[in-house]
Scaffold this active site. Structure first.
Site, mmCIF file in Angstrom:
data_model
loop_
_atom_site.group_PDB
_atom_site.id
_atom_site.type_symbol
_atom_site.label_atom_id
_atom_site.label_comp_id
_atom_site.label_asym_id
_atom_site.label_seq_id
_atom_site.Cartn_x
_atom_site.Cartn_y
_atom_site.Cartn_z
ATOM 1 N N ASP A 48 0.824 -1.215 0.000
ATOM 2 C CA ASP A 48 0.000 0.000 0.000
ATOM 3 C C ASP A 48 0.853 1.258 0.000
ATOM 4 O OD1 ASP A 48 -2.216 -1.582 -0.002
ATOM 5 O OD2 ASP A 48 -3.162 -0.637 1.720
ATOM 6 N N CYS A 61 0.908 -8.375 4.936
ATOM 7 C CA CYS A 61 0.421 -7.014 4.750
ATOM 8 C C CYS A 61 -1.056 -6.968 4.362
ATOM 9 C CB CYS A 61 1.270 -6.287 3.715
ATOM 10 S SG CYS A 61 2.966 -5.985 4.301
ATOM 11 N N ASP A 62 -1.633 -5.837 4.688
ATOM 12 C CA ASP A 62 -2.965 -5.364 4.367
ATOM 13 C C ASP A 62 -3.941 -6.379 3.780
ATOM 14 O OD1 ASP A 62 -0.912 -3.305 4.520
ATOM 15 O OD2 ASP A 62 -2.580 -1.940 4.331
ATOM 16 N N LYS A 63 -4.164 -6.342 2.450
ATOM 17 C CA LYS A 63 -5.208 -7.173 1.840
ATOM 18 C C LYS A 63 -4.831 -8.634 1.754
ATOM 19 C CE LYS A 63 -4.003 -4.460 -0.083
ATOM 20 N NZ LYS A 63 -2.924 -3.747 0.624
ATOM 21 N N CYS A 121 4.869 -2.350 8.541
ATOM 22 C CA CYS A 121 5.216 -1.051 9.137
ATOM 23 C C CYS A 121 4.788 -0.980 10.603
ATOM 24 C CB CYS A 121 4.589 0.075 8.333
ATOM 25 S SG CYS A 121 5.257 0.193 6.664
ATOM 26 N N GLU A 143 -7.034 4.278 -0.653
ATOM 27 C CA GLU A 143 -6.743 4.855 0.660
ATOM 28 C C GLU A 143 -6.347 6.313 0.495
ATOM 29 O OE1 GLU A 143 -5.211 1.003 3.215
ATOM 30 O OE2 GLU A 143 -3.742 2.449 2.511
ATOM 31 N N SER A 166 -5.749 4.905 5.068
ATOM 32 C CA SER A 166 -4.674 4.033 5.529
ATOM 33 C C SER A 166 -4.778 3.879 7.036
ATOM 34 C CB SER A 166 -3.319 4.652 5.172
ATOM 35 O OG SER A 166 -2.278 4.035 5.895
#
Length: 554
Positions: free
Chosen positions: A78, A119-121, A191, A444, A470
């Site tokens: 992202d 991460c994320d998705k 992160c 985002e 985000s």
């Protein structure tokens, strides 16, 4: 075993021939086939170490008598996709991940799955696939990044993002920003704050689909490698006991995860992802459940991007997710202690004795940061089907906010206006046509929120969008406005200067206009031309549903 369909009997001689060609011995072919979905790549900081995690997983599987079979999964960063057309592919990739894992597992008749994201998705995409396939499965993440250090202060990704706005407003020099960007992300891992990746890794643990420590053990620690080996062993236990994802991801497990979400102050993106995972798990979950659980769950952790927030390494040293869950359990807030997990034990058994080791990082229920949880769902004539705000990252001065709208039809226009000094204090920035269909892909909005914060206006403006934010965003940033503008939602009818009233404690967001005026404007509104007219995003836009439903594809 499921894999017998490709291994056993004279008619499967051609299949065994192909396994021989892969180098699998006869003994390996006789053992359970464990698919290992590895989202390693060389461009995502959270994924560059997943080759090592995957090797540890495979070692654990072999130790416990299985045959690991690794295959690749895509993963988008992202941070790198942020602020340009690439971000339109971020949320949309969640469906590709779920579909591709389903395809691999069904085509090759794996007996069980270990999924390696960070991460994320990628995390929710894998959990969606696990629920859809409903074969024994476990997730093991690559772990969070350590925080960077600048002038003796712990910093992370947010510091650099907000630095762009600080430079634009003269509060920081380009030279200072250059020094910060060199040290803010010191190595591999997701992160370091409670952004979306770490939020989802922590919730995977709370949901019961990851081992204790999955959400918080830093990427660079040997304990992360040991945890990966243990995940490889654990999948063989799950297979032996025939414990499947839908046995774990029950309505009670989702309620437990939401309580942890509220206690931690997780990313607003968890709303989208938890709804989508519940949908695949055949669990009925709606936005009202988030407010219901938030109302009874105090906010116990002040984690970055909140002002002066701690980082994931601090949460780990304070006792991690298990200490948070034990604290909630002791006070009756964690309502389903008997929920089964991938340890083959209950939540209560997992968290027993896991006490808070740093009360400055994890507060007690009797001394919370806030009486309510980190997220809130708002409704009103702008968002009849709901909108989401990370209330734990909103300054007290702007929990109630009214101001004139400044309207933009793209994130890029909003960011340029903020950095160009064209947004004045007291404004409500409206960014629309950035929803799941309208974006498409529901980008985002970290650039405008970080620019606002960097320019020192985080307590002076609000921002609402049918897109999303985000996990690194802070301030009065309200996303997921549903219905979205592209579907004719009332956010499409807002004009510059219209007064918008936001009341986060009251859970409302309203345009100060009569129903008659809204109806008059609606008669003049026409749907815009699609922004994308070919490729994957066109297909995605045709099939994706509202953010209020988790932006699932049907």
């Amino acid at each position: 075993m499921r894999s017998d369909v490709v291994k056993k009997g004279v008619e499967r001689a051609p299949h065994r021939m192909l396994f021989n060609a892969c180098g699998l011995t006869k003994e390996e072919q006789e053992r359970p086939f464990i698919g290992v979905a590895n989202s390693f790549n060389e461009i995502v900081p959270g994924h560059v170490n997943l080759d090592k995690i995957t090797e540890a997983v495979k070692a654990g599987i072999r130790t416990a008598g299985g045959t690991p079979i690794e295959f690749g999964v895509i993963g988008i960063c992202d941070g790198i996709a942020m602020g340009h057309e690439g971000m339109k592919y971020s949320l949309a990739s969640r469906e590709l991940i779920a579909d591709s894992i389903e395809s691999m597992a069904m085509a090759h008749a794996f007996d069980a799955l270990v999924m390696v994201p960070n991460c994320d998705k990628i995390i929710p995409g894998m959990l969606m696939a696990a629920a859809r396939l409903n074969i024994p499965s476990i997730l093991i993440s690559g772990g969070p990044m350590l925080a960077g250090t600048y002038k003796g202060e712990e910093i992370s990704f947010t510091k650099t993002m907000e630095g762009v706005g600080a430079v634009a407003s003269g509060k920081m020099t380009i030279e200072e920003l250059s020094k910060i960007e060199e040290v803010a992300c010191p190595g591999c891992g997701s992160c370091a704050g409670m952004f979306t990746a770490n939020s989802m890794n922590c919730l995977t643990e709370a949901l019961g689909m990851g081992l204790p420590g999955n959400g918080t053990i830093p990427a660079v620690e040997a304990a992360r490698i040991r945890l990966a080996k243990n995940a490889g062993v654990a999948i063989m236990n799950l297979l032996e006991k025939d414990i499947k994802p839908k046995d774990i991801m029950t309505p009670g497990a989702f309620e437990n995860a939401l309580a942890v979400d509220m206690a931690l102050g997780c990313s607003t993106n968890t709303v989208l992802h938890v709804l989508a995972i519940a949908h695949e798990s055949d669990v009925k979950l709606d936005l009202d459940k988030f407010n219901e659980i938030s109302a009874r769950t105090p906010h116990l952790c002040n984690l970055s991007p909140a002002e002066n927030g701690h980082h994931l390494q601090d949460l780990d040293r304070a006792g991690g997710i298990q200490a948070v869950m034990n604290e909630l359990l002791k006070h009756g807030i964690l309502a389903h202690p008997d929920a089964i997990t991938v340890t083959c034990k209950t939540v209560k058994e997992n968290v027993s004795g896991r006490e808070i080791e740093r009360p400055d990082v994890i507060r007690s229920v009797n001394d919370p940061y806030h009486a309510e949880g980190g997220l809130a769902i708002l409704r009103g004539n702008i968002a009849q089907d709901g909108a989401v705000v990370k209330q734990s990252a909103v300054a007290e001065e702007v929990l109630k906010f009214s101001g004139p709208a400044v309207v933009f039809d793209t994130e890029d226009a909003a960011t340029a206006a903020v950095l160009g000094g064209k947004v004045v204090k007291g404004s409500v920035i409206v960014v629309r046509y950035e929803g799941p269909k309208g974006g498409p892909g529901m980008r985002e909005m970290l650039y405008p929120t970080a620019s606002v914060a960097g320019m020192g206006m985080v307590k002076d403006v609000a921002l609402i969008t049918d897109g999303r934010f985000s996990g690194a965003s802070r301030g009065c940033s309200i996303g997921h406005v549903s219905p979205e503008a592209a579907e004719g939602g009332n956010i499409a009818l807002i004009k510059d200067g219209d007064i918008i009233d936001i009341d986060i404690p009251g859970k409302t967001i309203n345009l100060r206009l009569s129903d008659d005026e809204l109806q008059a404007r609606r008669k003049l509104w026409t749907a815009p031309e699609p922004k994308v007219k070919s490729g994957y995003l066109l297909r995605y836009a045709r099939c994706v549903t509202s953010a209020g439903n988790g932006a699932v594809v049907e």
